[in-house]
Design a protein around this motif. Structure first.
Motif, PDB file in Angstrom:
ATOM      1  N   THR A   1      47.169  41.352  36.233  1.00 58.36           N
ATOM      2  CA  THR A   1      48.009  41.730  37.138  1.00 58.36           C
ATOM      3  C   THR A   1      49.164  40.727  37.165  1.00 58.36           C
ATOM      4  O   THR A   1      50.361  41.117  36.858  1.00 58.36           O
TER       5      THR A   1
ATOM      6  N   ARG B   1      47.998  48.032  40.167  1.00 59.83           N
ATOM      7  CA  ARG B   1      47.863  48.379  41.497  1.00 59.83           C
ATOM      8  C   ARG B   1      46.687  47.356  42.196  1.00 59.83           C
ATOM      9  O   ARG B   1      46.468  47.200  43.292  1.00 59.83           O
ATOM     10  N   GLU B   2      46.411  46.054  41.482  1.00 59.23           N
ATOM     11  CA  GLU B   2      45.163  45.523  41.917  1.00 59.23           C
ATOM     12  C   GLU B   2      45.777  43.928  41.749  1.00 59.23           C
ATOM     13  O   GLU B   2      46.870  43.769  41.808  1.00 59.23           O
ATOM     14  N   THR B   3      44.649  42.916  41.761  1.00 53.84           N
ATOM     15  CA  THR B   3      44.846  41.576  41.718  1.00 53.84           C
ATOM     16  C   THR B   3      44.019  41.018  40.442  1.00 53.84           C
ATOM     17  O   THR B   3      43.186  41.636  40.248  1.00 53.84           O
TER      18      THR B   3
ATOM     19  N   ARG C   1      46.034  50.409  36.112  1.00 55.30           N
ATOM     20  CA  ARG C   1      45.043  49.992  37.216  1.00 55.30           C
ATOM     21  C   ARG C   1      45.373  48.423  37.816  1.00 55.30           C
ATOM     22  O   ARG C   1      45.255  48.151  38.928  1.00 55.30           O
ATOM     23  N   ALA C   2      45.596  47.803  36.525  1.00 58.40           N
ATOM     24  CA  ALA C   2      46.104  45.982  36.873  1.00 58.40           C
ATOM     25  C   ALA C   2      47.132  45.998  37.965  1.00 58.40           C
ATOM     26  O   ALA C   2      47.212  45.018  38.543  1.00 58.40           O
TER      27      ALA C   2
END
Length: 209
Positions: free
Chosen positions: A122, A116-118, A113-114
């Motif tokens: 990440t 795909r995120e900020t 998930r990280a």
């Protein structure tokens, strides 16, 4: 729960390649950048990963996989044959608490998930990918877990259980039903590790059949 771990350099290379570049580095060098929940998850996963590796039979430990580390002793296992006497890639039965795999899957979900995120996690993953030149660390983590989460065929497990992880016999010969389970199980191992790449799947599958 009982797992079947293949004596497969692709699987073992991925397994060993997760600990240092990903889990170890996140735990030791980025923990101050992470939230308390992220830090706890990574720390727990790092510990469980090491405990699973310690449960592997000695010849699947990294010391035996690296020639410089294992010295002149060589690797000692057993021979696995199909019903026609042809030698197969060996499998080893390993006992792992189910909650270990649940913890590792939760950690992988968090890392995926990280990606795909900020956020700080990440950024940490991006830095590790750049420093290690390994852009597939989280993906490999998931693929190794996919293999360890495979349902173990009961007949194959009964056969392999006699040969590993302790007191190995010189050879195990599978009957026709166990051989069918072996082919199905190993096919799923190769599929899980191939990441959808047809060439990788075909060349890797040749190691088992």
């Amino acid at each position: 729960m009982r797992l079947l771990v293949p004596d497969d350099p692709v699987f073992l290379g991925m397994f060993i390649g997760i600990e240092q570049p990903l889990l170890y580095n996140l735990y030791h060098f980025y923990r101050n950048d992470l939230s308390d929940g992220q830090d706890l998850m990574i720390r727990t996963a790092y510990c469980k990963w090491g405990e699973i590796q310690q449960s592997f039979p000695p010849l699947l430990q990294w010391q035996d996989l690296v020639p410089a580390a294992r010295g002149q002793g060589g690797r000692k296992g057993y021979a696995l044959h199909d019903s026609r006497g042809r030698q197969l890639t060996c499998l080893y039965s390993v006992d792992v608490p189910a909650e270990y795999l649940h913890t590792l899957r939760a950690c992988h979900t968090m890392l995926a998930r990280a990606e795909r995120e900020t956020g700080r996690l990440t950024d940490a993953l991006d830095e590790l990918a750049e420093e290690t030149s390994m852009r597939c660390l989280v993906g490999d983590f998931g693929r190794v877990l996919d293999v360890m989460e495979l349902k173990t065929p009961p007949g194959l497990l009964r056969a392999i259980g006699r040969g590993a992880p302790s007191g190995p016999v010189p050879a195990i010969t599978l009957d026709a039903a166990q051989e069918a389970e072996y082919q199905d199980f190993c096919g799923r191992v190769v599929y899980a590790l191939s990441a959808g790449d047809r060439f990788t799947y075909t060349s890797h599958r040749a190691m088992y059949f």
